[in-house]
Scaffold this motif. Structure first.
Motif, PDB file in Angstrom:
ATOM      1  N   UNK B  44       0.793  -1.228   0.000  1.00  0.00           N
ATOM      2  CA  UNK B  44       0.000   0.000   0.000  1.00  0.00           C
ATOM      3  C   UNK B  44       0.825   1.277   0.000  1.00  0.00           C
ATOM      4  N   UNK B  72       8.327  -5.285 -15.002  1.00  0.00           N
ATOM      5  CA  UNK B  72       6.936  -4.819 -15.036  1.00  0.00           C
ATOM      6  C   UNK B  72       6.297  -5.143 -13.689  1.00  0.00           C
ATOM      7  N   UNK B  73       5.105  -4.615 -13.473  1.00  0.00           N
ATOM      8  CA  UNK B  73       4.421  -4.779 -12.193  1.00  0.00           C
ATOM      9  C   UNK B  73       3.068  -5.440 -12.426  1.00  0.00           C
ATOM     10  N   UNK B  74       2.685  -6.281 -11.508  1.00  0.00           N
ATOM     11  CA  UNK B  74       1.347  -6.864 -11.593  1.00  0.00           C
ATOM     12  C   UNK B  74       0.585  -6.575 -10.309  1.00  0.00           C
ATOM     13  N   UNK B  75      -0.746  -6.579 -10.436  1.00  0.00           N
ATOM     14  CA  UNK B  75      -1.656  -6.341  -9.303  1.00  0.00           C
ATOM     15  C   UNK B  75      -1.259  -5.100  -8.508  1.00  0.00           C
ATOM     16  N   UNK B  76      -1.022  -4.045  -9.241  1.00  0.00           N
ATOM     17  CA  UNK B  76      -0.594  -2.788  -8.637  1.00  0.00           C
ATOM     18  C   UNK B  76      -1.760  -1.815  -8.673  1.00  0.00           C
ATOM     19  N   UNK B  77      -1.924  -1.010  -7.632  1.00  0.00           N
ATOM     20  CA  UNK B  77      -3.022  -0.051  -7.722  1.00  0.00           C
ATOM     21  C   UNK B  77      -2.559   1.189  -8.493  1.00  0.00           C
ATOM     22  N   UNK B  78      -3.517   1.911  -9.019  1.00  0.00           N
ATOM     23  CA  UNK B  78      -3.200   2.991  -9.962  1.00  0.00           C
ATOM     24  C   UNK B  78      -2.347   4.079  -9.311  1.00  0.00           C
ATOM     25  N   UNK B  79      -2.553   4.319  -8.024  1.00  0.00           N
ATOM     26  CA  UNK B  79      -1.759   5.344  -7.328  1.00  0.00           C
ATOM     27  C   UNK B  79      -0.296   4.939  -7.253  1.00  0.00           C
ATOM     28  N   UNK B  80      -0.055   3.650  -6.942  1.00  0.00           N
ATOM     29  CA  UNK B  80       1.339   3.183  -6.862  1.00  0.00           C
ATOM     30  C   UNK B  80       2.006   3.233  -8.236  1.00  0.00           C
ATOM     31  N   UNK B  81       1.241   2.887  -9.265  1.00  0.00           N
ATOM     32  CA  UNK B  81       1.788   2.940 -10.627  1.00  0.00           C
ATOM     33  C   UNK B  81       2.200   4.368 -10.969  1.00  0.00           C
TER      34      UNK B  81
END
Lengths: 174, 95
Positions: B44, B72-81
């Motif tokens: 989070x 790359x990133x998976x299962x990431x929330x848009x804010x963290x991205x």
């Protein structure tokens, strides 16, 4: 301090904002706390106060230490800076660090500012300088007295925080 | 392809330590794997002291191009991205 930041967000989520993405709150708190423990030379002592105004949906945060002060720390490394105002302003620039710890890269203060969203504001009183950030602009003033340490206080309106949105795949092609 | 679970990396570590641990894992896999996926389930926040010792150090050592091509990133929330994107842009102004 990491648990403390985590618990505050958990409390706000459980009580008021179940599905909201409150990560910016934790992020800002961690940056402020690490800023003190990495740089302040305050014998690991800091004081914080937080208040959530339910009616206005605004979180108020104040964190203070009685250490060396940001401006003084910066001037210790950047010797050409002649006053605390310029030193405090310098500290907000990305990639400007006094490198107190190996993991410092000068991104922390900028990150705190980054978390202050529309409608919020940030103030930093450190040594003889006073910084105000609001509406995307930084203003810097002479403080009316010399503050021995650093006080960071900010408010974040939570009403416009978005719901948590998960992305399956995120590439770095930007 | 390999997947690294970031929550496992963060467990029982401070953020700077976790960043170091992630960097070491990335270094271990960088020559062996064509793609490295960071699984962000349950993560989070990504404070700078974690990104400095992981992503920032990776860019210093291997360069931004390799980071882009391998990670790359998976299962990431848009804010963290958005936060990762902003961090990379701020730490590498040419990005």
């Amino acid at each position: 301090m990491e648990f403390y930041a985590h618990d505050i967000v958990k409390y706000l989520k459980n009580r008021f904002f179940n599905n909201k993405d409150l990560s910016a709150i934790k992020q800002a708190l961690l940056e402020v706390f690490y800023n003190i423990f990495d740089h302040a030379d305050a014998q690991n002592n800091a004081f914080s106060f937080m208040k959530y105004d339910k009616r206005e949906q605004v979180l108020y945060v104040a964190v203070c230490d009685f250490g060396r002060g940001i401006a003084d720390s910066i001037r210790g490394v950047f010797c050409d800076i002649k006053n605390d105002k310029d030193a405090l302003l310098k500290a907000t620039e990305d990639r400007v660090t006094i490198q107190s710890k190996a993991h410092n890269r000068g991104m922390g203060l900028g990150e705190i500012i980054h978390q202050i969203q529309e409608g919020g504001s940030l103030r930093i009183l450190s040594n003889a300088a006073f910084l105000v950030y609001k509406d995307g602009c930084i203003e810097i003033f002479d403080a009316e007295f010399n503050f021995g340490g650093t006080l960071i206080y900010y408010n974040i309106p939570l009403s416009n925080f978005e719901d948590i949105e998960e992305i399956d795949n995120f590439d770095l092609n930007f | 392809m390999c997947v690294i679970n970031i929550q496992d990396i963060l467990k029982d570590r401070t953020y700077p330590e976790a960043g170091d641990a992630l960097y070491n894992k990335l270094s271990q896999y960088i020559d062996k794997e064509d793609k490295i996926v960071l699984d962000m389930t349950g993560v989070d926040s990504l404070p700078s002291m974690f990104l400095n010792t992981s992503i920032g150090r990776f860019i210093d050592t291997y360069g931004l191009d390799l980071l882009r091509s391998k990670l790359s990133f998976s299962k990431i929330n848009s804010t963290q991205a958005e936060r990762i994107k902003s961090y990379i842009q701020r730490i590498t102004p040419q990005a």
